[in-house]
Design a protein around this motif. Sequence first.
Motif, mmCIF file in Angstrom:
data_model
loop_
_atom_site.group_PDB
_atom_site.id
_atom_site.type_symbol
_atom_site.label_atom_id
_atom_site.label_comp_id
_atom_site.label_asym_id
_atom_site.label_seq_id
_atom_site.Cartn_x
_atom_site.Cartn_y
_atom_site.Cartn_z
ATOM 1 N N HIS A 112 13.567 -9.617 25.026
ATOM 2 C CA HIS A 112 13.362 -8.345 24.180
ATOM 3 C C HIS A 112 12.088 -8.482 23.712
ATOM 4 O O HIS A 112 11.290 -9.504 23.751
ATOM 5 N N ASP A 113 11.726 -7.184 22.964
ATOM 6 C CA ASP A 113 10.604 -7.291 22.156
ATOM 7 C C ASP A 113 10.810 -7.116 20.739
ATOM 8 O O ASP A 113 11.313 -6.133 20.218
ATOM 9 N N PRO A 114 10.595 -8.296 20.057
ATOM 10 C CA PRO A 114 11.029 -8.284 18.575
ATOM 11 C C PRO A 114 10.389 -7.306 17.757
ATOM 12 O O PRO A 114 10.706 -7.189 16.402
ATOM 13 N N PHE A 115 9.164 -6.883 18.090
ATOM 14 C CA PHE A 115 8.172 -6.080 17.307
ATOM 15 C C PHE A 115 8.521 -4.529 17.270
ATOM 16 O O PHE A 115 8.023 -4.065 16.529
ATOM 17 N N ILE A 116 9.646 -4.394 18.109
ATOM 18 C CA ILE A 116 10.027 -2.906 18.220
ATOM 19 C C ILE A 116 10.759 -2.571 16.801
ATOM 20 O O ILE A 116 11.676 -3.497 16.469
ATOM 21 N N VAL A 117 10.587 -1.459 16.265
ATOM 22 C CA VAL A 117 11.324 -1.393 14.905
ATOM 23 C C VAL A 117 12.835 -0.744 15.347
ATOM 24 O O VAL A 117 12.812 0.592 15.495
ATOM 25 N N ARG A 118 13.707 -1.306 15.035
ATOM 26 C CA ARG A 118 15.002 -0.755 15.346
ATOM 27 C C ARG A 118 15.628 -0.149 13.970
ATOM 28 O O ARG A 118 16.607 0.624 14.448
ATOM 29 N N THR A 119 15.438 -0.445 13.025
ATOM 30 C CA THR A 119 15.730 0.136 11.731
ATOM 31 C C THR A 119 14.618 0.274 10.885
ATOM 32 O O THR A 119 13.843 -0.744 10.466
ATOM 33 N N THR A 120 14.433 1.375 10.444
ATOM 34 C CA THR A 120 13.072 1.895 9.612
ATOM 35 C C THR A 120 13.349 1.155 8.364
ATOM 36 O O THR A 120 14.605 1.400 7.611
ATOM 37 N N PRO A 121 12.449 0.284 7.725
ATOM 38 C CA PRO A 121 12.433 -0.235 6.398
ATOM 39 C C PRO A 121 12.348 0.844 5.404
ATOM 40 O O PRO A 121 11.746 1.870 5.466
ATOM 41 N N HIS A 122 12.814 0.553 4.345
ATOM 42 C CA HIS A 122 12.368 1.155 3.086
ATOM 43 C C HIS A 122 10.855 1.124 2.533
ATOM 44 O O HIS A 122 10.183 1.844 1.972
ATOM 45 N N VAL A 123 10.454 -0.248 2.835
ATOM 46 C CA VAL A 123 9.270 -0.831 2.388
ATOM 47 C C VAL A 123 8.599 -1.413 3.569
ATOM 48 O O VAL A 123 9.170 -2.399 4.173
ATOM 49 N N TYR A 124 7.170 -1.202 3.873
ATOM 50 C CA TYR A 124 6.394 -2.048 4.675
ATOM 51 C C TYR A 124 5.287 -2.184 4.121
ATOM 52 O O TYR A 124 4.462 -1.466 3.724
ATOM 53 N N PHE A 125 4.967 -3.539 3.947
ATOM 54 C CA PHE A 125 3.726 -4.089 3.249
ATOM 55 C C PHE A 125 3.111 -4.778 4.477
ATOM 56 O O PHE A 125 3.514 -5.607 5.126
ATOM 57 N N ALA A 126 1.590 -4.850 4.561
ATOM 58 C CA ALA A 126 0.695 -6.245 5.048
ATOM 59 C C ALA A 126 -0.237 -6.742 3.988
ATOM 60 O O ALA A 126 -0.692 -6.119 3.139
ATOM 61 N N GLY A 127 -0.317 -8.018 4.053
ATOM 62 C CA GLY A 127 -0.965 -8.783 3.270
ATOM 63 C C GLY A 127 -2.313 -8.820 3.716
ATOM 64 O O GLY A 127 -2.609 -8.469 4.802
ATOM 65 N N ASN A 128 -3.159 -9.656 2.892
ATOM 66 C CA ASN A 128 -4.581 -9.901 3.174
ATOM 67 C C ASN A 128 -5.516 -8.623 3.516
ATOM 68 O O ASN A 128 -6.301 -9.026 4.524
ATOM 69 N N GLN A 129 -5.313 -7.893 2.867
ATOM 70 C CA GLN A 129 -6.136 -6.612 3.032
ATOM 71 C C GLN A 129 -7.348 -6.462 2.057
ATOM 72 O O GLN A 129 -7.324 -7.065 1.199
ATOM 73 N N ARG A 130 -8.402 -5.781 2.683
ATOM 74 C CA ARG A 130 -9.572 -5.735 1.685
ATOM 75 C C ARG A 130 -9.473 -5.132 0.331
ATOM 76 O O ARG A 130 -9.962 -5.650 -0.361
ATOM 77 N N GLU A 131 -8.274 -4.079 0.310
ATOM 78 C CA GLU A 131 -8.293 -3.574 -0.898
ATOM 79 C C GLU A 131 -6.721 -3.134 -1.105
ATOM 80 O O GLU A 131 -6.102 -2.675 0.337
ATOM 81 N N PHE A 132 -6.231 -2.806 -2.035
ATOM 82 C CA PHE A 132 -4.713 -2.139 -2.247
ATOM 83 C C PHE A 132 -4.954 -0.728 -1.844
ATOM 84 O O PHE A 132 -6.004 0.006 -2.017
ATOM 85 N N ASP A 133 -3.905 -0.279 -1.431
ATOM 86 C CA ASP A 133 -3.624 1.045 -0.686
ATOM 87 C C ASP A 133 -2.188 1.247 -0.534
ATOM 88 O O ASP A 133 -1.219 0.226 -0.293
ATOM 89 N N VAL A 134 -1.697 2.233 -0.920
ATOM 90 C CA VAL A 134 -0.223 2.800 -0.714
ATOM 91 C C VAL A 134 -0.210 4.262 -0.161
ATOM 92 O O VAL A 134 -1.016 5.064 -0.542
ATOM 93 N N GLY A 135 0.878 4.625 0.510
ATOM 94 C CA GLY A 135 1.130 5.639 1.258
ATOM 95 C C GLY A 135 2.720 5.727 1.777
ATOM 96 O O GLY A 135 3.483 4.770 1.410
ATOM 97 N N VAL A 136 3.156 6.750 2.405
ATOM 98 C CA VAL A 136 4.354 7.126 2.728
ATOM 99 C C VAL A 136 4.384 7.493 4.059
ATOM 100 O O VAL A 136 3.785 8.342 4.381
ATOM 101 N N ALA A 137 5.295 6.800 4.765
ATOM 102 C CA ALA A 137 5.608 7.522 6.301
ATOM 103 C C ALA A 137 6.952 8.291 6.144
ATOM 104 O O ALA A 137 7.562 7.697 5.648
#
Length: 440
Positions: free
Chosen positions: A374-399
């Motif tokens: 299988h491919d585990p990186f496929i999103v099978r259930t959409t999360p309520h929150v999705y974050f990524a660390g180690n970014q240059r600056e803080f940012d927030v949005g909505v999908a």
Amino acid sequence: MLAMDVDTTIPRTRVHHESQKYESEFKTGRRQYTQQFNTLYYKRLFTLRPFILKHAQAKWETKDIKITPKVLNVEGPEPTFIIGTIFMDSQAKPSTLMQVEKTHWISDPTPPASYRDGTETVYLEDESGRIRLVGAAIDKVVLASGVVAAVMGSETASGDFDVVDICFAGMAAQSERTSSEDVFVALVSGLNASVETPITLEMQVLAEYLCGAVGGAKDQQTSSKIVQTVIAGNIMKVPVPPIGHTEDARANDRVPVQQLVASVDAYLADIAACMPLTLLPGHGDPASASLPQQPLHPSMFAQCRQFTGFQSLTNPAYFEINGTLVLGTSGQNIDDLCRYSDETPCQLAAQSLQWRHIAPTAPDTLWCYPFTEHDPFIVRTTPHVYFAGNQREFDVGVAVGTEGQETRIIMVPEFSVSRSIVLLNLRTLECSTVHIDACV
């Protein structure tokens, strides 16, 4: 912030957190690299094809556009659509063979700032072969290698496919969120503790803030509502041995690293004593280099393991806090997507949910394990929150999805540079940053 006595009259809020039922999503067990990566691409295509077909038919049904089952079966100028995996070829993309040829050493090469240099060519592939995509439509959407898509258009006289429109899988189904309390999750990344300076003054103030030991009454009221701390990668910066280095036990060159790990363990144990603490490994941590990175080894955290709320997860990882499903990464997947596009990291993270895949560039330009089942990186259930660390600056949005799905997208800044952390309100999903000032 000024250190002061803790107001013990302020109780610390506790909520339910759940990760065990999701921990198998990215666990690999014993890794073997005898298999080929093409199976991973086929699994990705076969899994996402039904969802893309459904969306494509709904989008183009009024135009009476029919599907051509295989990309190599496209013939003539009659409009049609085909489904396959995007592959972007460019001279700026790294070549493993060229790297070995130039250096005679297999190492982690420094990737270029961008894979786009004006020479890129876009193809669509399936199990039958590949066809070159042309047309202005492919420049109007965000694309990256590994994205599965449907493209509508027709064959040109030269055998290319002139694209008129593009369709993706769209966001997966989403469960109902049940969190109703005004409590916070602290999102931290990029502590980058080093051999030279294991625990910086800012790191110490951060721990004291999380535990409610610094700040005024307002700060302590806020920190008392922090129900969990998540550290998303690059917890420590382990020195890389020089090229040609041969480890010699007699040189005892592991002692500095052992001392670093012990210092970090003691530091994190102070936080784990106050609240649940979750760790995700990152690029600089002593963990597997390819995604999904496996949990940091428990032997590194002898003190932290004494607390039931401590957990070391994979990168990426799903976990649930008080009815809110969270998907987090340490940022490598977003960093690689940024090399394909001029969009912001936050926009690319949101777009990856529309692709229904959080790491499409793996294994092309992002190291990953060659999964065969299988491919585990496929999103099978959409999360309520999705974050990524180690970014240059803080940012927030909505999908936002077509069926009412909404996901809060959060880019967590690197603490060693920004001196900032993110507080996520589990009731409203609103975010704020806290700047840690070590000046007295």
